[in-house]
Enzyme design. Structure first.
Site, short mmCIF file in Angstrom:
data_model
loop_
_atom_site.label_atom_id
_atom_site.label_comp_id
_atom_site.label_asym_id
_atom_site.label_seq_id
_atom_site.Cartn_x
_atom_site.Cartn_y
_atom_site.Cartn_z
CD GLU A 222 -1.48 2.48 1.70
OE1 GLU A 222 -2.16 3.49 1.43
OE2 GLU A 222 -0.43 2.56 2.34
CD GLU A 223 2.40 3.15 4.07
OE1 GLU A 223 2.31 4.18 3.42
OE2 GLU A 223 1.90 3.02 5.21
CG HIS B 228 4.53 7.40 6.58
ND1 HIS B 228 4.48 7.92 5.30
CD2 HIS B 228 3.50 6.54 6.67
CE1 HIS B 228 3.45 7.39 4.65
NE2 HIS B 228 2.84 6.54 5.47
#
Lengths: 428, 25
Positions: free
Chosen positions: A292-293, A390
């Site tokens: 996803e990132e 993050h």
């Protein structure tokens, strides 16, 4: 009394704190899980076994090719006006520097507009962005395109103020995008504190020189998997309510908040429904996305594989914006479906979580939403979400078991009822 | 491109659906 049973089991009963405890064991055992890493492979195997042990149905792994970027050693040493170790985190997909690093004078700008006005000064410099945090969607443009915009004017590297409204000298990483028509330059994020300090220095006319070293490397795409499990529908098994979160994370912290918790309340929904002996009319499908990132890589490949059945998807749900105290849900769909969701959320009055706001969203469900499938995301108290996002601060210490119980109750209620209603959700 | 999106549900009135949902409470 289905909703009462769900609430009683997850908020007050035997399943209370289960999603939190499962997530703690998972993150403490595996750690963070960046795309292409051995940790992510371990996480997928762990979940595959856990979902089977939970006696969910059709547990399977769907192969996905994901980016494989490795950070390596990195440092930024300020040489002028004084020796100082600038705190950095390289940004995903960044190239590395030569082994001796890049030593250059710094140009500090507060915005892309200022960079354009001072473009002639950028050549051969390290561009430092000290942009103010407005909101994530707006400010993240600096992380995504800061390197390209600087390189266009001849900069040799870029350092970007972390995309966060709050900092205790904490750098925040994330993905960034190069452009094929502009040379690639190394790029990293720096702390709010260091960005502001360099802006103050520059405003006084002080010359700043930095030696930037980054050992980042990009390898060929790696093998990974979306992890899938189901409770098969009793009456319309071919129709699907998809519930999801992503299993990958960044390579810092534990990825507990982003998005371990979203993945684990989604798993919890299936566990609770099974524990209560329920079987909805439609299939409830859990998908734990990979990559996803890096821009929803696993979700993109899942959509390509499954879009042929799009007419059978009643609702897609994604939890990827924290599992803090929930207010309700965000919903994307037509007016009639919106009214249906409002009726569903009224069932959650006993825990005072009833709101239905517009704009259900999530990277991993975006393809389905764009194609007209109704979608839901969680609406929770994200006032501190981007403090930890993050960063090394994304650990279990951010999570609260009671808040996760409430989120799980919302997630379970919405997914079960939409999967069990006589009709699919209406579409516009 | 996806196949044409099915119209989903929508045959029943909102009142009927709301009554059905209320049955879960």
């Amino acid at each position: 009394g289905v909703v009462k049973d769900i609430i009683n089991l997850t908020v007050y009963g035997k399943a209370q704190n289960r999603s939190y405890n499962r997530l703690a064991l998972f993150t403490d055992t595996i750690g963070n899980r960046v795309s292409g890493s051995e940790n992510l492979n371990k996480a997928i195997k762990y979940m595959y076994n856990a979902l089977q042990s939970d006696k969910l149905e059709n547990v399977n792994l769907e192969p996905v090719k994901v980016p494989h970027w490795v950070r390596g050693e990195e440092s930024a040493m300020m040489l002028e006006p004084r020796n100082y170790s600038v705190v950095i985190l390289g940004l995903g997909s960044s190239i590395g520097t030569p082994p001796e690093g890049i030593t250059a004078e710094v140009l500090v700008v507060a915005s892309f507009d200022e960079l354009e006005k001072r473009a002639a000064e950028a050549k051969g410099k390290i561009v430092v962005y000290n942009q103010a945090f407005v909101n994530y969607g707006e400010t993240v443009q600096y992380r995504s395109f800061g390197a390209v915009r600087a390189a266009k004017h001849g900069a040799v590297a870029s350092l970007i103020r972390s995309i966060t409204p709050f900092s205790i000298s904490s750098p925040h990483t994330g993905w960034q995008d190069y452009s094929s028509d502009v040379p690639k330059i190394p790029t990293a994020c720096i702390t709010v504190e260091d960005a502001e300090m360099m802006a103050r220095m520059a405003s006084r006319g002080t010359k700043i020189v930095i030696n930037l070293k980054m050992g980042a490397k990009t390898y060929p795409d790696a093998d990974s998997f979306n992890t899938v499990a189901e409770i098969t529908g009793s009456k319309f098994p071919e129709q699907v309510v998809l519930i999801s979160g992503h299993l990958d994370s960044w390579d810092v912290g534990q990825g507990a908040m982003d998005d371990g918790a979203g993945a684990f309340i989604s798993w919890e929904a299936l566990s609770l429904i099974k524990d209560l002996g329920l079987r909805p009319k439609r299939t409830l499908r859990l998908v734990l996305w990979t990559g996803e990132e890096q821009g929803g890589v696993g979700a993109s490949q899942y959509y390509q594989l499954h879009k042929v059945n799009i007419s059978k998807y009643s609702l897609v749900m994604e939890s990827d914006i924290g599992t803090f105290a929930p207010f309700g849900i965000r919903f994307t769909g037509g007016d009639k479906a919106h009214a249906v969701m409002k009726a569903v959320m009224q069932l959650l009055k006993p825990i005072n979580v009833t709101s239905v706001d517009p704009y259900g969203e999530g990277t991993d469900i975006s393809y389905w939403l764009q194609a007209g499938v109704p979608g839901v995301s969680l609406n929770d108290d994200i006032s501190k979400y981007f403090w930890f996002h993050h960063s090394n601060g994304d650990t279990m210490s951010v999570q609260d078991p009671v808040q996760m119980n409430l989120c799980a109750a919302v997630w379970t209620t919405v997914s079960y009822i939409v999967a069990d209603m006589e009709e699919m959700l209406p579409r516009n | 491109k996806p196949m044409q999106v099915h119209s989903g549900g929508g045959e029943r009135s909102l009142e009927d659906i709301s009554m059905e949902i209320a049955g879960y409470s």
